[in-house]
Design an enzyme around this catalytic site. Structure first.
Site, mmCIF file in Angstrom:
data_model
loop_
_atom_site.group_PDB
_atom_site.id
_atom_site.type_symbol
_atom_site.label_atom_id
_atom_site.label_comp_id
_atom_site.label_asym_id
_atom_site.label_seq_id
_atom_site.Cartn_x
_atom_site.Cartn_y
_atom_site.Cartn_z
ATOM 1 N N ILE A 79 -3.096 6.399 5.735
ATOM 2 C CA ILE A 79 -1.729 6.799 5.393
ATOM 3 C C ILE A 79 -0.845 5.671 5.918
ATOM 4 C CG2 ILE A 79 -1.633 8.209 7.520
ATOM 5 C CD1 ILE A 79 0.378 10.044 6.251
ATOM 6 N N SER A 80 0.066 5.159 5.078
ATOM 7 C CA SER A 80 0.909 4.022 5.473
ATOM 8 C C SER A 80 1.833 4.406 6.625
ATOM 9 C CB SER A 80 1.776 3.570 4.301
ATOM 10 O OG SER A 80 0.982 3.137 3.227
ATOM 11 N N GLN A 81 2.307 3.387 7.345
ATOM 12 C CA GLN A 81 3.236 3.653 8.444
ATOM 13 C C GLN A 81 4.555 4.188 7.856
ATOM 14 O OE1 GLN A 81 3.745 -0.815 8.962
ATOM 15 N NE2 GLN A 81 5.276 -0.068 10.397
#
Ligand code: SAH
Length: 204
Positions: A51-53
Site C-alpha cells: 500500500i503506497s505511503q
C-alpha cells in the site's frame, strides 16, 4: 498524518485532505501492522504487494482532479485503500486487480465499509476495461514501462490519467491530460512503485 505529511508537503486540495482524514487507513493494512498504518512509508499488504505511503496516495488523488460526476478506472486494487479514497470523491470507480486473493479481500473490506459505487474486476488492468470505457479519470497504482495507447484511447475528452512510467525501479509520476486529439504531460516527480504485470506492463 494530514497535517504533517500531507498539508505541510503541499497537498492543498481540501476535498482530498478531508477524505484522507476520513478513511481509516488502519483497516487496510495487516492487523500486525496497524500501529504503523498512519506513518510516512508504504506497508506490505500480502502477495508481495504494498500500500503506497499516504503522501503518494494524496499526491496522485490531487493530480487526478476527481469530481463528483467522474467515472474512474483504477488499475491495481491492492488493499482497496486508494479505491476508497476515489470512491469518496467520484461517482463510480471501476477497479482492476490481477490477484484474485487481493481483489476478494478488498471487495469484502469495502463492502463492509458501506461503499456501493465500486465495481471490482479481476484481470489485466494494463489493457484497461474497453467494454466500460470511456473513463473521465484513470489511475495506475503500479508502474508501467510506457504509457499504453489503449488506456489513452479509453480516456474521455478532457480526461486525466495519473500513472508511474519508467524503469523497473525508478519511474516518473505522470499526469496526462487529453486535450482534443493531443495529450499534455506533467511530471509530478520521481517515484518507485511495484510493477504492473501484464500485456502492456512488465512480463514478470
Ligand atoms: N492502490 C493499492 C496498492 C496497489 S499495489 C492500495 O491502496 O493498497 C499494485 C497492485 O497492482 C498490486 O495489488 C498488484 O497485485 C496489482 N497488479 C499488478 N499487475 C496488475 C495488472 N496487470 N492489472 C491489475 N492489477 C495489477
Amino acid at each position: 498524518m494530514v497535517k504533517h505529511q500531507l498539508r505541510a508537503r503541499g497537498i492543498a486540495d481540501e476535498d482530498v485532505l478531508t477524505v484522507m482524514g476520513r478513511v481509516a487507513r488502519h483497516l487496510f493494512v495487516p492487523f500486525s501492522l496497524r500501529e504503523e498504518a498512519y506513518e510516512d512509508h508504504p506497508l506490505p499488504i500480502g502477495e508481495g504487494q504494498t500500500i503506497s505511503q499516504p503522501y503518494i496516495v494524496a499526491l496522485m488523488t490531487e493530480a487526478l482532479c476527481v469530481t463528483g460526476k467522474a467515472k474512474v478506472l483504477e488499475i491495481g486494487t491492492g488493499s482497496g485503500y486508494q479505491t476508497a479514497i476515489l470512491a469518496e470523491l467520484a461517482n463510480t470507480v471501476f477497479t482492476v486487480e490481477r490477484s484474485s486473493t487481493l481483489s476478494s479481500a478488498a471487495q469484502q473490506r469495502l463492502r463492509d465499509l458501506g461503499y456501493e459505487n465500486i465495481q471490482f474486476v479481476v484481470g489485466d488492468g494494463t489493457l484497461g476495461l474497453p467494454a466500460q470505457a470511456p473513463f473521465d479519470r484513470i489511475i495506475a497504482t503500479g508502474s508501467l514501462p510506457r504509457l499504453p495507447q489503449g488506456l489513452l484511447d479509453q480516456l474521455a475528452p478532457d480526461g486525466i490519467c495519473v500513472l508511474p512510467v519508467g524503469d523497473r525501479f525508478l519511474q516518473r509520476l505522470l499526469q496526462v491530460k487529453k486535450v482534443g486529439s493531443s495529450v499534455e504531460q506533467h511530471n509530478l516527480g520521481a517515484c518507485c512503485f511495484v510493477p504492473l504485470i501484464g500485456k502492456e506492463g512488465w512480463s514478470s
